[in-house]
Design a protein around this motif. Structure first.
Motif, PDB file in Angstrom:
ATOM      1  N   UNK A 124      71.362 -36.165 -21.490  1.00 38.71           N
ATOM      2  CA  UNK A 124      70.710 -35.856 -22.762  1.00 38.71           C
ATOM      3  C   UNK A 124      71.695 -35.523 -23.854  1.00 38.71           C
ATOM      4  N   UNK A 125      72.819 -34.886 -23.484  1.00 35.19           N
ATOM      5  CA  UNK A 125      73.817 -34.506 -24.483  1.00 35.19           C
ATOM      6  C   UNK A 125      74.463 -35.708 -25.125  1.00 35.19           C
ATOM      7  N   UNK A 126      74.517 -36.824 -24.405  1.00 30.77           N
ATOM      8  CA  UNK A 126      75.150 -38.030 -24.930  1.00 30.77           C
ATOM      9  C   UNK A 126      74.175 -38.950 -25.645  1.00 30.77           C
ATOM     10  N   UNK A 127      72.876 -38.624 -25.626  1.00 29.06           N
ATOM     11  CA  UNK A 127      71.847 -39.479 -26.213  1.00 29.06           C
ATOM     12  C   UNK A 127      71.313 -38.838 -27.490  1.00 29.06           C
ATOM     13  N   UNK A 128      71.619 -39.391 -28.656  1.00 23.82           N
ATOM     14  CA  UNK A 128      71.181 -38.743 -29.899  1.00 23.82           C
ATOM     15  C   UNK A 128      69.667 -38.632 -30.012  1.00 23.82           C
ATOM     16  N   UNK A 129      68.928 -39.615 -29.508  1.00 18.70           N
ATOM     17  CA  UNK A 129      67.459 -39.533 -29.578  1.00 18.70           C
ATOM     18  C   UNK A 129      66.949 -38.343 -28.772  1.00 18.70           C
ATOM     19  N   UNK A 130      67.472 -38.181 -27.558  1.00 17.75           N
ATOM     20  CA  UNK A 130      67.056 -37.056 -26.717  1.00 17.75           C
ATOM     21  C   UNK A 130      67.450 -35.731 -27.342  1.00 17.75           C
ATOM     22  N   UNK A 131      68.687 -35.667 -27.817  1.00 17.51           N
ATOM     23  CA  UNK A 131      69.220 -34.405 -28.333  1.00 17.51           C
ATOM     24  C   UNK A 131      68.471 -33.952 -29.585  1.00 17.51           C
ATOM     25  N   UNK A 132      68.342 -34.829 -30.567  1.00 12.68           N
ATOM     26  CA  UNK A 132      67.649 -34.439 -31.793  1.00 12.68           C
ATOM     27  C   UNK A 132      66.140 -34.328 -31.564  1.00 12.68           C
ATOM     28  N   UNK A 133      65.604 -35.133 -30.633  1.00 13.39           N
ATOM     29  CA  UNK A 133      64.186 -34.998 -30.306  1.00 13.39           C
ATOM     30  C   UNK A 133      63.873 -33.640 -29.704  1.00 13.39           C
ATOM     31  N   UNK A 134      64.748 -33.176 -28.834  1.00  9.31           N
ATOM     32  CA  UNK A 134      64.566 -31.842 -28.247  1.00  9.31           C
ATOM     33  C   UNK A 134      64.688 -30.761 -29.327  1.00  9.31           C
ATOM     34  N   UNK A 135      65.649 -30.942 -30.230  1.00 12.62           N
ATOM     35  CA  UNK A 135      65.813 -29.957 -31.308  1.00 12.62           C
ATOM     36  C   UNK A 135      64.550 -29.861 -32.147  1.00 12.62           C
ATOM     37  N   UNK A 136      63.913 -31.020 -32.395  1.00 13.16           N
ATOM     38  CA  UNK A 136      62.682 -31.021 -33.188  1.00 13.16           C
ATOM     39  C   UNK A 136      61.526 -30.402 -32.415  1.00 13.16           C
TER      40      UNK A 136
END
Length: 885
Positions: free
Chosen positions: A656-668
């Motif tokens: 997840x740390x390397x996947x911008x969609x996962x990372x920013x999606x989790x932040x949202x």
């Protein structure tokens, strides 16, 4: 009858450049005479008209026939002298100077005729400015010496009623013919051989600018007058050293350039007249040339030695000055479209500052000698015995305050240069230094991390501390688990082999709570690397999560294996927590082929955590993502800074740390308030959003922290286009200094190619130093050294490397040390630092520091490669680079 003449080599260079650029004011050259006395305007007008008649270069019209450029000297009955009366202005002299400077910016086109403008500006009853703005295509800087001298002769003859034929200027055709004759001569061949042999090793071109990018057509200029006392010393030293005074100034500029750039093989650009003999020197026109002046300069070089070398080198290159610069550059392997000069151009104008004009006195004022590709220093005699110093920088490479700084700084440097003892090292020559970049000074109680987290747990035991893939862990649970685990450890070094998450955080707090320190191991690294780092660390205990317990048992060696579980002990043990005690060791890539174990003490750890708390405004309401690998120093603050204020740590796994969609999606989705990424991941996210035509809403995010790589300006602009009210924090810092030592709060697009790295964090001092460990002034690049609370203990088990990188701090108190980063930076007027480049072969890949020496050592250890010799054997423990890096 008019005759078509070929262009000189210098004119051809300008013609090609003007054809490419489309014509600008860049090639305008200009100067003005400040005339004091009873000027007869009509006689002066006649003298100017006669000067234009005699100076055939001024009456040359550019022609192009079937693509072949040439020039024709044509009659010009009226030279177009404008007479303007400015005596009615509130400040006539200022109005006159403003007028001539504005006229300099008005472009010519090569098809114009004539390619000059003349004006006489009346600024007083017995004072006038005579302005000449002329295209460099017609004449070079030396020609103006001829113009002013001849103008004085003509005015005096006309005023006295004498013939003006004596001293008539020779025709332009002679200058062109002399240059053409040189082209096929034996001297030309000797000159070619000299320059072809001169740069077989292709030296580095030198610039005082730290910017890359396209050069502008305009320039910024600042001037100063070197006082008569200093000018007198310059001339006295020249006599003492048996050189000319321009040689002294040139040598000083070479030494100054070395101090500014750190380059010891200094190149300067030297303008030359390319005229041989009195006849050629009497003809106005454009034949001047520029040649490189190469000087070896270092801190140990003496002034006497440098003066002797400079005089010898100037004499040598002047013997071969007619070989065209384009051919010199070609022999050096430089492309024709490379506009960079060899180095700063040093133009010592051989002109009298004050000349007679009948009963009047005219003072020569230079405004521009033509195109400024990079940086130019012009020095002329000043009225009263001083020296006028004019410095110009290409507007695409230098800000106005940078050029102003160079003028002030070089004037001061020249003063010191002429006063130092002849045999003293140039390192003794100094200019005004600069203060360190100092962060906020804080007096703290040095309460340790474990005590702070325990205090939060006592106040809010049910608050969520850590969330990972297994769910939430409260503060009460976290502290009890860490306390229980600490009973299994000791005050030595504990290695941790576990996935990021609550268990890893538990192990860290347990190691600190036991009075010891921790060293993180990457569960995804090659087994040989894990084994090598474990052995190099000398860890007494190895804590592993259940998934890696078998691997831990296999690799443990002398270390005792402890497997993480959820056991809790609510009877809290006392904590030994001295600020100087070791907190953690993180291994970074090593240039010798073995990773370096950077040791950080507890005081540095706490200071950095509190810097993050202060600068990011962290509170119990914050959720911070821990997405950095546990072997990356950034992970330390991500998992501990939120905990010391009662906030929440949201752990994201490696995928997840390397996947911008996962990372920013989790932040949202989870209302993350602080997120940290490397610029390359941010670029990937922005590219994905651009392709999708949308972006992730981030209503809870307060700060996006970027680190690990240079932050380009275009990323800032793209971010703020989508999130105009969401600030970026550009963080910079080495592992050896408790991670980040600077923060830059960025609230909008930035100027220049990259974002600044900011100012020093709390209890931190930053020094920008030269190779001699002396401060570099504002605006001048130097190497960054870190001092203060964050500087670590050095490298584990490597006192030799520690001694070469952690140096005594000459600006601190007894026993203070500073860390040499190897990074070149520059401090700007607003106090912020900008990262420029590495001084070694270290590179960054996705934020990871990679020493190419380590990669080379690993490759050479492979059987059949390099020194492996085919038989080979296992590479040294820990030598392999990380997988995927």
């Amino acid at each position: 009858m008019t005759h078509r003449l070929p262009l000189s080599a210098g004119q051809l260079d300008i013609w090609f450049d003007e054809k490419l650029s489309g014509g600008t004011s860049a090639y305008n050259t200009a100067g003005y005479l400040d005339i004091r006395g009873p000027l007869d305007v009509e006689v002066f007008r006649a003298a100017v008209a006669r000067l234009v008649v005699e100076s055939e270069c001024m009456r040359a019209r550019f022609t192009e026939v079937d693509g072949e450029p040439g020039q024709v000297v044509e009659p010009l009955p009226d030279p177009g002298l404008r007479v303007l009366d400015l005596r009615g202005e509130a400040d006539p002299e200022r109005a006159g100077r403003d007028w001539v400077r504005a006229d300099l910016d008005v472009p010519f086109a090569l098809g114009d005729f004539p390619l000059f403008r003349l004006a006489l500006l009346r600024v007083g009853d017995e004072r006038a400015f005579f302005s000449l703005c002329i295209h460099h295509f017609l004449c070079d800087g030396y020609t103006q010496v001829v113009f002013w001298r001849r103008l004085g002769e003509l005015y005096e003859a006309l005023l006295a009623g004498r013939s003006v034929d004596d001293g008539r200027l020779p025709p332009l055709a002679e200058l062109i013919a002399a240059e053409a004759a040189y082209g096929g001569s034996g001297q030309a061949e000797r000159d070619r051989k000299f320059w072809d042999r001169r740069f077989t090793d292709a030296p580095e071109l030198v610039s005082l600018s730290h910017r890359d990018g396209p050069r502008a057509q305009g320039f910024v200029r600042h001037s100063a007058v070197v006082p008569e006392s200093t000018a007198r010393l310059v001339r006295a030293i020249a006599v003492e050293a048996k050189v000319t005074w321009p040689t002294v100034v040139t040598a000083a500029m070479a030494a100054y350039t070395q101090r500014m750039t750190g380059v010891r093989d200094v190149l300067l650009t030297l303008p030359v007249t390319a005229r041989v003999g009195a006849r050629m020197r009497a003809i106005p026109g454009m034949v001047a040339n520029t040649v490189p002046l190469r000087l070896a300069v270092g801190p140990a070089t003496s002034r006497a030695g440098l003066l002797a070398d400079t005089s010898r080198e100037v004499t040598r290159v002047l013997r071969h000055q007619r070989h065209r610069v384009s051919r010199i550059r070609g022999a050096m392997g430089l492309r024709s479209d490379d506009r960079r000069p060899f180095g700063p151009l040093v133009n010592i104008l051989p002109q009298e500052t004050e000349l007679k004009l009948g009963p009047c006195v005219m003072t020569v004022n230079n405004l521009s000698t033509g195109l400024v590709d990079d940086f130019e220093a012009t020095v002329v005699d000043a009225p009263g015995g001083g020296l006028e110093l004019h410095m110009s920088g290409n507007a695409g490479l230098y800000e106005d305050d940078e050029v102003a700084g160079h003028v002030t700084r070089f004037a001061a440097y020249l003063e010191e240069f002429v006063r130092v003892a002849p045999d003293a090292a140039l390192s003794r020559v100094d200019f005004a230094g600069t203060d360190a970049v100092i962060g906020p000074v804080r007096e703290d109680d040095h309460t340790g991390v474990v005590e702070r987290v325990r205090a939060v747990a006592a106040a809010t035991p049910d608050a969520v501390a850590v969330v990972d893939g297994s769910g939430p862990v409260t503060y009460g649970e976290l502290v009890a688990r860490a306390n229980a685990l600490s009973h299994e450890l000791d005050a030595g070094l504990t290695a941790v082999l576990a996935e990021p998450g609550a268990g890893f955080v538990t192990a860290v707090l347990a190691a600190l709570g036991a009075g010891g320190a921790y060293v993180p191991l990457d569960v995804r690294a090659p087994v040989a690397r894990i084994a090598g780092l474990l052995a190099d660390s000398g860890a007494t205990h190895l804590v592993a999560d259940p998934a890696h317990s078998a691997l831990a048992a296999e690799l443990a060696g002398a270390a005792r294996v402890v497997v993480l579980d959820d056991a809790e002990d609510h009877e809290l043990s006392p904590v030994s927590d001295a600020a100087d005690d070791l907190a953690y060791v993180i291994f970074t890539s090593g240039s010798t082929g073995r990773p370096k174990g950077a040791m950080v003490h507890r005081g540095g750890l706490v200071n950095h955590l509190l810097a993050k708390v202060e600068d990011l405004g962290l509170t119990a309401a914050d959720t911070v993502v821990q997405n950095a690998p546990v072997t990356f120093d950034v992970s330390v603050w991500q998992m501990l800074a939120p905990l010391v204020v009662g906030g929440r740590v949201r752990v994201v796994g490696a995928a997840g740390a390397a996947d911008p969609d996962t990372l920013f999606g989790l932040a949202a989705a989870e209302g993350v308030t602080v997120l940290e990424v490397v610029p390359s991941l941010l670029r990937a996210a922005l590219d994905a959003w651009d392709a999708a035509g949308g972006a992730v809403p981030l209503p809870g995010l307060r700060h996006l922290v970027v680190t690990g790589e240079v932050l380009p300006a275009d990323l800032c602009a793209r971010w703020f286009d989508r999130y105009p009210g969401l600030p970026l924090v550009n963080a910079y810092g080495p592992t050896e200094c408790s991670d980040d030592v600077t923060h830059a709060l960025i609230t909008g697009p930035v100027a220049g190619p990259r974002a600044p790295i900011g100012r020093a964090v709390r209890n931190t001092r930053l020094h920008v130093l030269g190779d001699d460990l002396r401060p570099m002034p504002q605006g001048v690049p130097g190497e960054l050294y870190v001092a203060g609370a964050g500087v670590g203990h050095g490298y584990l088990g490597d006192p030799g490397r520690t001694a070469t990188t952690f140096l005594p701090d000459p600006f601190g108190g007894p026993g203070d040390r500073m860390y040499r980063t190897g990074d070149r930076v520059v401090r700007h007027a607003d106090g912020q630092l900008e990262f420029l480049e590495r001084r070694d072969s270290q590179v960054k890949i996705r934020g990871h520091r990679i020493e190419l020496g380590e990669v080379e050592a690993a490759v050479r250890a492979v059987p059949g490669v390099g020194g492996g010799g085919g038989g080979g054997g296992a590479p040294p423990a820990g030598a392999q680079p990380q997988v995927g890096v």
